[in-house]
Motif scaffolding. Structure first.
Motif, PDB file in Angstrom:
ATOM      1  N   PRO A 208       1.280  -1.389  -0.437  1.00 32.93           N
ATOM      2  CA  PRO A 208      -0.047   0.215   0.246  1.00 32.93           C
ATOM      3  C   PRO A 208       0.992   1.183   0.166  1.00 32.93           C
ATOM      4  CG  PRO A 208      -1.052  -2.058   1.340  1.00 32.93           C
ATOM      5  CD  PRO A 208       0.324  -1.942   0.919  1.00 32.93           C
ATOM      6  N   ASN A 209       1.685   1.107   1.151  1.00 31.49           N
ATOM      7  CA  ASN A 209       2.610   2.453   0.971  1.00 31.49           C
ATOM      8  C   ASN A 209       3.385   2.627  -0.640  1.00 31.49           C
ATOM      9  OD1 ASN A 209       3.333   1.130   3.573  1.00 31.49           O
ATOM     10  ND2 ASN A 209       3.281   2.658   4.217  1.00 31.49           N
ATOM     11  N   GLU A 210       3.180   1.349  -0.483  1.00 27.22           N
ATOM     12  CA  GLU A 210       4.090   1.527  -2.390  1.00 27.22           C
ATOM     13  C   GLU A 210       3.907   2.084  -3.446  1.00 27.22           C
ATOM     14  OE1 GLU A 210       6.199  -1.978  -3.462  1.00 27.22           O
ATOM     15  OE2 GLU A 210       7.709  -1.929  -1.330  1.00 27.22           O
ATOM     16  N   ILE A 211       2.275   1.966  -3.835  1.00 22.98           N
ATOM     17  CA  ILE A 211       1.377   2.292  -4.510  1.00 22.98           C
ATOM     18  C   ILE A 211       0.911   3.682  -4.135  1.00 22.98           C
ATOM     19  CG2 ILE A 211      -1.087   1.764  -4.946  1.00 22.98           C
ATOM     20  CD1 ILE A 211      -1.062  -1.189  -4.247  1.00 22.98           C
ATOM     21  N   LEU A 212       0.992   3.759  -2.817  1.00 23.64           N
ATOM     22  CA  LEU A 212       0.868   5.486  -2.666  1.00 23.64           C
ATOM     23  C   LEU A 212       1.785   5.961  -3.222  1.00 23.64           C
ATOM     24  CD1 LEU A 212      -2.093   7.185  -1.731  1.00 23.64           C
ATOM     25  CD2 LEU A 212      -0.269   7.337   0.373  1.00 23.64           C
ATOM     26  N   LEU A 213       2.990   5.511  -3.433  1.00 22.11           N
ATOM     27  CA  LEU A 213       4.291   6.829  -3.368  1.00 22.11           C
ATOM     28  C   LEU A 213       4.442   6.799  -4.603  1.00 22.11           C
ATOM     29  CD1 LEU A 213       6.981   8.036  -2.614  1.00 22.11           C
ATOM     30  CD2 LEU A 213       7.584   5.600  -2.610  1.00 22.11           C
ATOM     31  N   TYR A 214       3.718   5.784  -5.429  1.00 28.88           N
ATOM     32  CA  TYR A 214       4.426   5.593  -7.117  1.00 28.88           C
ATOM     33  C   TYR A 214       3.270   6.830  -7.522  1.00 28.88           C
ATOM     34  CZ  TYR A 214       7.606   2.037  -6.517  1.00 28.88           C
ATOM     35  OH  TYR A 214       8.703   1.352  -6.086  1.00 28.88           O
ATOM     36  N   PHE A 215       2.165   6.496  -6.952  1.00 30.11           N
ATOM     37  CA  PHE A 215       0.968   7.358  -7.833  1.00 30.11           C
ATOM     38  C   PHE A 215       1.185   8.855  -7.043  1.00 30.11           C
ATOM     39  CE2 PHE A 215      -2.509   9.664  -6.232  1.00 30.11           C
ATOM     40  CZ  PHE A 215      -4.243   9.419  -7.346  1.00 30.11           C
ATOM     41  N   PHE A 216       1.519   9.411  -6.120  1.00 31.59           N
ATOM     42  CA  PHE A 216       1.929  10.600  -6.047  1.00 31.59           C
ATOM     43  C   PHE A 216       3.164  11.481  -6.471  1.00 31.59           C
ATOM     44  CE2 PHE A 216      -0.464  10.514  -1.847  1.00 31.59           C
ATOM     45  CZ  PHE A 216      -2.347  11.108  -2.536  1.00 31.59           C
ATOM     46  N   VAL A 217       4.184  10.145  -7.131  1.00 30.55           N
ATOM     47  CA  VAL A 217       5.213  10.706  -8.115  1.00 30.55           C
ATOM     48  C   VAL A 217       4.372  10.719  -8.765  1.00 30.55           C
ATOM     49  CG1 VAL A 217       7.532  10.121  -8.807  1.00 30.55           C
ATOM     50  CG2 VAL A 217       7.041   9.344  -6.293  1.00 30.55           C
ATOM     51  N   VAL A 218       3.704  10.273  -9.623  1.00 32.46           N
ATOM     52  CA  VAL A 218       3.178  10.165 -10.763  1.00 32.46           C
ATOM     53  C   VAL A 218       2.447  12.075 -10.565  1.00 32.46           C
ATOM     54  CG1 VAL A 218       2.214   9.508 -13.038  1.00 32.46           C
ATOM     55  CG2 VAL A 218       3.304   7.912 -11.634  1.00 32.46           C
ATOM     56  N   VAL A 219       1.835  12.139 -10.172  1.00 34.12           N
ATOM     57  CA  VAL A 219       0.611  13.316  -9.323  1.00 34.12           C
ATOM     58  C   VAL A 219       1.338  14.756  -9.295  1.00 34.12           C
ATOM     59  CG1 VAL A 219      -1.056  13.701  -8.610  1.00 34.12           C
ATOM     60  CG2 VAL A 219      -1.545  11.447  -9.202  1.00 34.12           C
ATOM     61  N   LEU A 220       2.609  14.428  -8.528  1.00 33.48           N
ATOM     62  CA  LEU A 220       3.289  15.682  -7.968  1.00 33.48           C
ATOM     63  C   LEU A 220       4.437  16.485  -8.531  1.00 33.48           C
ATOM     64  CD1 LEU A 220       2.230  15.362  -4.097  1.00 33.48           C
ATOM     65  CD2 LEU A 220       1.132  16.677  -6.162  1.00 33.48           C
ATOM     66  N   ALA A 221       4.602  14.946  -9.149  1.00 35.70           N
ATOM     67  CA  ALA A 221       6.285  15.075 -10.042  1.00 35.70           C
ATOM     68  C   ALA A 221       6.424  15.414 -11.614  1.00 35.70           C
ATOM     69  CB  ALA A 221       7.747  13.999  -9.772  1.00 35.70           C
ATOM     70  N   ALA A 222       5.485  14.225 -12.312  1.00 32.22           N
ATOM     71  CA  ALA A 222       5.208  13.835 -13.801  1.00 32.22           C
ATOM     72  C   ALA A 222       4.548  15.479 -14.306  1.00 32.22           C
ATOM     73  CB  ALA A 222       4.839  13.390 -14.219  1.00 32.22           C
ATOM     74  N   VAL A 223       3.876  15.656 -13.163  1.00 34.42           N
ATOM     75  CA  VAL A 223       2.093  16.610 -14.076  1.00 34.42           C
ATOM     76  C   VAL A 223       3.207  17.843 -13.859  1.00 34.42           C
ATOM     77  CG1 VAL A 223       0.065  17.790 -13.244  1.00 34.42           C
ATOM     78  CG2 VAL A 223       0.523  15.194 -13.446  1.00 34.42           C
ATOM     79  N   PRO A 224       3.787  18.360 -12.861  1.00 34.04           N
ATOM     80  CA  PRO A 224       3.905  19.511 -12.793  1.00 34.04           C
ATOM     81  C   PRO A 224       5.712  19.768 -14.309  1.00 34.04           C
ATOM     82  CG  PRO A 224       4.390  19.039 -10.920  1.00 34.04           C
ATOM     83  CD  PRO A 224       3.566  18.530 -11.201  1.00 34.04           C
ATOM     84  N   PHE A 225       5.613  18.371 -14.078  1.00 36.72           N
ATOM     85  CA  PHE A 225       7.664  18.567 -14.740  1.00 36.72           C
ATOM     86  C   PHE A 225       6.692  19.106 -16.374  1.00 36.72           C
ATOM     87  CE2 PHE A 225      10.179  16.330 -17.830  1.00 36.72           C
ATOM     88  CZ  PHE A 225      11.121  16.821 -18.121  1.00 36.72           C
ATOM     89  N   ILE A 226       5.603  18.072 -16.847  1.00 30.84           N
ATOM     90  CA  ILE A 226       4.952  18.327 -18.350  1.00 30.84           C
ATOM     91  C   ILE A 226       4.159  19.569 -18.235  1.00 30.84           C
ATOM     92  CG2 ILE A 226       2.883  17.534 -19.590  1.00 30.84           C
ATOM     93  CD1 ILE A 226       2.822  14.480 -18.019  1.00 30.84           C
ATOM     94  N   GLY A 227       3.544  20.248 -16.931  1.00 31.31           N
ATOM     95  CA  GLY A 227       2.987  21.480 -17.474  1.00 31.31           C
ATOM     96  C   GLY A 227       4.385  22.631 -17.326  1.00 31.31           C
ATOM     97  N   ILE A 228       5.822  22.110 -17.316  1.00 32.96           N
ATOM     98  CA  ILE A 228       7.184  22.708 -17.360  1.00 32.96           C
ATOM     99  C   ILE A 228       7.136  22.907 -18.792  1.00 32.96           C
ATOM    100  CG2 ILE A 228       9.557  23.734 -17.015  1.00 32.96           C
ATOM    101  CD1 ILE A 228       9.037  22.875 -14.563  1.00 32.96           C
ATOM    102  N   LEU A 229       7.060  21.995 -19.225  1.00 37.17           N
ATOM    103  CA  LEU A 229       7.367  21.314 -21.365  1.00 37.17           C
ATOM    104  C   LEU A 229       6.911  22.700 -21.706  1.00 37.17           C
ATOM    105  CD1 LEU A 229       8.458  17.633 -20.429  1.00 37.17           C
ATOM    106  CD2 LEU A 229       9.836  19.678 -21.017  1.00 37.17           C
ATOM    107  N   VAL A 230       5.239  21.790 -21.525  1.00 37.23           N
ATOM    108  CA  VAL A 230       4.018  22.645 -22.144  1.00 37.23           C
ATOM    109  C   VAL A 230       3.978  23.983 -22.619  1.00 37.23           C
ATOM    110  CG1 VAL A 230       1.565  22.762 -22.141  1.00 37.23           C
ATOM    111  CG2 VAL A 230       2.333  20.516 -22.107  1.00 37.23           C
TER     112      VAL A 230
END
Length: 329
Positions: A208-230
């Motif tokens: 459960p910890n790992e699933i939650l961790l990977y989910f928030f890594v995608v949401v809180l790291a990948a999404v801002p990075f995509i926003g910067i690229l756009v």
């Protein structure tokens, strides 16, 4: 292979003898075991820490004391500098203390606190860099509407909302780790308490910890990075439409410092977590992580001050005022 097999079993079989209530400390193995390297590490990290903290605090003071810099761009920059100073203070002082006292221990509660603040400040860096990219996008692509779009309310939201959201998410991860069970192995192959390393030591089911961790890594790291690229794809497209070479260079130069920091932060961070040795129980990953946890926040104030005439002027004014005040005393 037998060692990996036993670790895999231990992670999914509860350990009835020792849990989080009996485990009083972790051992931070740091960057090196060699005694002759300890003093060099201490001096090097002390210099980087002092340069980083003082440099970032000078940026905050210079922006706060100069009315000409009370704009959205510099408001976001001052918050980034404050977060970077806190980011450095989360990991480096404990490591310096352990080197000087020849100790490797960190208490269980101290480790969880360090993990909480590390997650808080590293994710805040992501959001602040994204907010600064949005500010540059509005300034270059919609210059006539800049004042209306980047009003004080929007600036407050760009800073306030990430603080609230990230604080709650970091607290959630910390509470979930607090309820895990830990067996005899308490050695962390790192110089600070990072959540992925702590999860590897648990003999509870950490799925459960790992699933939650990977989910928030995608949401809180990948999404801002995509926003910067756009944002920068739109910025570059707008700059290329400017007819004069001087106009294009002037528009692009306003983004130079921010782009340098973005490449440095994401380049070193992605290099750490996607390198072959990053997930292994060795010091290679911890040595590489020095780049984005220590070197990047240390260099940020120099990048912004050396490439920005307004910041140079504000820093000179600040130093001049301090010199006059000391002379009067």
């Amino acid at each position: 292979h037998l060692g990996e097999y036993s670790i895999a079993i231990n992670r999914h079989i509860p350990c009835p003898q020792r849990n989080q209530s009996s485990l009083s400390e972790f051992l931070l193995l740091g960057l090196s075991d060699r005694a002759e390297q300890r003093q060099l590490l201490f001096v090097s990290f002390l210099c980087m820490y002092l340069l980083g903290v003082l440099g970032n605090l000078l940026i905050v003071l210079a922006i706060g004391s100069d009315p000409h810099l009370h704009t959205p761009m510099y408001f976001l920059l001052s918050n980034l500098s404050a977060v970077d100073a806190c980011f450095l203070s989360t990991t480096v002082p404990k490591m310096l203390c352990n080197i000087q006292t020849h100790s490797r221990s960190v208490s269980f509660s101290g480790c969880l606190a360090q993990m909480y603040f590390f997650m808080l400040f590293v994710i805040l860096d992501n959001f602040l860099l994204t907010g600064m990219a949005y500010d540059r996008f509005v300034a270059i692509c919609h210059p006539l509407h800049y004042s209306a779009i980047m009003n004080p309310r929007v600036c407050a939201l760009l800073v306030g909302v990430p603080w609230i959201v990230v604080s709650l998410i970091s607290l959630l991860h910390t509470l979930l780790v607090f309820h895990l069970s830990f067996c005899s192995n308490n050695e962390i192959f790192h110089f600070f308490c990072e959540i992925s390393h702590i999860l590897k030591l648990s003999c509870s089911d950490t799925l459960p910890n790992e699933i939650l961790l990977y989910f928030f890594v995608v949401v809180l790291a990948a999404v801002p990075f995509i926003g910067i690229l756009v944002s920068y794809s739109r910025i570059i497209s707008t700059i290329l439409k400017i007819p004069s070479v001087g106009g294009r260079w002037k528009a692009f130069s306003t983004c130079g410092s921010h782009l340098s920091v973005v490449f440095l932060f994401y380049g070193t961070g992605l290099g750490v977590y996607f390198s072959p040795g990053s997930s292994q129980g060795s010091r290679r990953g911890s040595t590489a992580s020095v780049m984005y946890t220590v070197v990047t926040p240390m260099l940020n104030p120099f990048i912004y001050s050396l490439r920005n005439k307004d910041m140079k002027r504000a820093l000179m004014k600040l130093c001049h005022r301090k010199t006059l005040a000391s002379q009067k005393l």
